[in-house]
Write a protein that holds these residues in place. Sequence first.
Motif, mmCIF file in Angstrom:
data_model
loop_
_atom_site.group_PDB
_atom_site.id
_atom_site.type_symbol
_atom_site.label_atom_id
_atom_site.label_comp_id
_atom_site.label_asym_id
_atom_site.label_seq_id
_atom_site.Cartn_x
_atom_site.Cartn_y
_atom_site.Cartn_z
ATOM 1 N N SER A 611 89.288 139.876 89.514
ATOM 2 C CA SER A 611 90.548 139.517 90.456
ATOM 3 C C SER A 611 91.789 139.080 89.653
ATOM 4 N N ARG A 616 94.570 144.068 88.070
ATOM 5 C CA ARG A 616 94.715 144.301 89.515
ATOM 6 C C ARG A 616 95.353 145.877 89.467
ATOM 7 N N TYR A 621 90.442 148.148 92.250
ATOM 8 C CA TYR A 621 90.229 148.033 93.866
ATOM 9 C C TYR A 621 89.309 149.011 94.266
ATOM 10 N N MET A 648 95.646 141.936 97.956
ATOM 11 C CA MET A 648 94.451 142.622 97.533
ATOM 12 C C MET A 648 93.808 142.969 98.799
#
Length: 817
Positions: A611, A616, A621, A648
């Motif tokens: 993370s 990101r 994801y 997120m």
Amino acid sequence: MKISRLLQEEELKPQIVISVRNLVEFLMNAGDIDDRHGGQMRMEAMQEGSRIHRKIQRRAGADYHAEIPLKFIVSYEEYDLAIEGRADGIIYEEGLLEETSRFLEDPRMDLEEGQEEAKPSVMIDEIKGVYLDVEQMAEPNAVHLAQAKCYAFIFATQHALPAIGVQMTYCNLDTEEIRRFQMHYSYDEIEAWFLELVASYKKWSDFLFHHKMIRQQSIRGLEFPYAYRQGQKKLVTDVYRSIMREKTLFLQAPTGTGKTLATIFPAIQAMGQNMGDKIFYLTAKNATGVVAHDTFLLMEEQGYEGKTVVITAKDKMCLLEERSCNPDDCPYAKGHFDRVNDAVYDILQEENMMDRDCILRWAKDRRVCPFEYSLDIASWVDHIICDYNYVFDPNVCLKRFFAEGIRGDYLFLVDEAHNLVERARDMYSETLVKEDFLAMKKKLKIYGKKLENTLERCNKEMLVLKRQCEKLLVLEEMDSFLFALFLAAAAMDELLQKEGNIVDRDEVLDFYFKVRNFVNLSDDFDEHYRIYCDYDEKGQFCLHLFCVDPSYMLQKRLDRSRACVFFSATLLPIRYYKELLCCDDDVYAIYADSVFEQEKRALLIGRDVSSRYTRRTFAEYLAFADYIEAIVEKKKGNYMVFCPSYKMLEEISQKFMAKSLGSCDVICQRSGMSEQEREDFLKEFEEVRERSFVAFCVMGGVFSEGIDLTEEKLIGAIIVGVGLPQIGNEREVMKQYFEATGRDGFSFAYLYPGMNKVIQAAGRVIRTKSDEGVIALLDERFTKSEYRQTFPREWNDGKICDRHTVGDLVDDFWQKR
């Protein structure tokens, strides 16, 4: 010799103790609740009073004797009532008094005919720091005067004085202007007044005496209500021992060890041995307070005769649609103090558990303010369940217990204690925004040039700092700004006392309390603080008085208790919490082993995702979504996914829903959910479903701790990321502070708080001995030693995986189950 001493002790009567201040405040308060004319400000003055007391006392001269402890015993047939306190000052010439007791000779002297009574040679001085214009005071406050008269009676009795004087000294805390009122009393006059006061308290001291006898008798036969879980008896013994030794205890105990019962039961037993007379069960959230509530009810079912009050936030207790605490708008505020004592006495005769619903029912019937009613009830019960604030926050602490700053016979049980570090930083810190001063100046200029000018001066002081600050400016001092702020606070005091209906009153009050809080906290500014300036997300210029290390401020409050137990499932590393929650080196710390069989839980560590901000991306994801899908598809059930941010959460949940193509029911936590929305969210876990249910939540949010979803209600917790706080000026100031004090800045500012959130979120799965489930820690950093060193002991069986192998490991776990 030993036998005679024992016999002597047995002959001593039980003693009920009350402070002079609590006695007069309880008996003499009358009239309405009305917050329109500075009522809150008078309470605020209590915080700063000690500073002005010392200043006045130092200037008073050789005949002024400061901080004199006084005590008077009223002896009844069954018990003694001890009335005690500390006189701010007693004025008399050195050598004038002889240590002669009134009990040995009559202090009243017969005057010859025509002879005038002599002016008293002794004067009791009672000092009150206020935010009032003392020149406008026509007479002393009746409750304040009564406090001084009690000290006068006690001192006159102890020293056989035929007369005594009382001086009320009021000092404005901003301007330091002083106004004094003097009264003289003959001994007969003040004795008659005091005895009448005490007589009106007798039904209350009778209640305390008889209730304590019943309570103590019920404790003698009290037994632990269940068979002890593995290791639980040791916890009970350790808590009892720490109370007996008057120590602070840090108790790290995994979920399911029965921490609440293992702390409440020995605390009650300690009270039965006169090692404490009141339990404060302190919580961060309502959910943990409910567990304590139910535990005290369980003790009652076992035959325990203790009384409990649950203190709930003022807004949640108000019987009006919109809270307005004055006699014009609220029928419960009008005449509240005239009715409340009888209402308290009656509820104590009928109820043992006084929770929100109970108090609201009685308050409505007796027409008293429910919130103030609950505070008054607290004086008479054995256990108080309340938020941390009511003990540790100087702005809202229960002044009837803590305002005088002396040690009480209290036991503090601090639940979910890992929350207290950040909460304490908030309590002892304050932030002022430059733009607020300009807005208030425009809003309040109609009330006079003086207030407008003081607000403008504060604005100019902040403008000087703003010109020096690009992104972050750390200051060594702020004396010039503080002086300007003192003047602004004094001008606002004057306005709030004179004007009952100020334009945008709530907004003005909010601003005023921030200003006043900043001023008050500046008195405690020391090496535990940092002052810094920066800009908020709106681009506004901010000045922060930031308490980085709250240990000193918390210790001052802990010193008012007999013993304290900090307990949580996540107090790791223990050194971090010991250093930030207290200053005492001589504390106990124990680690309770988990009661769960490790084979009932799979701990998986994902090594190919992260993370980190630099990672990101869409692909990352999607990788997290792959993990979630692989875990969820192996067994139908309810799962929670904890993400480090709402951003997120949104990204990963969308990717997951696109991949799963409707094969799962999905729900997402939203920012700012109401209490009803939170309850509805949790009810989703009780639904009977034909497919898996996945709830996306925010790590460190309302659903990541303090909730119990047992057995089939939750079979998996998937943790996305290591939970590190967002990088920002506050965290960087914190990091620099700890590095400067010889500690690991990154760990203290980021790693430990982050891993605490991870462990809390993971703890949602295994709540009871019959629970089974999967915990997935998805971030490559969980494989590194510095992170694994913060793992609980029972996390020694983690299996490292990637998104391609995680499904097989999950399948293998469930197959074995």
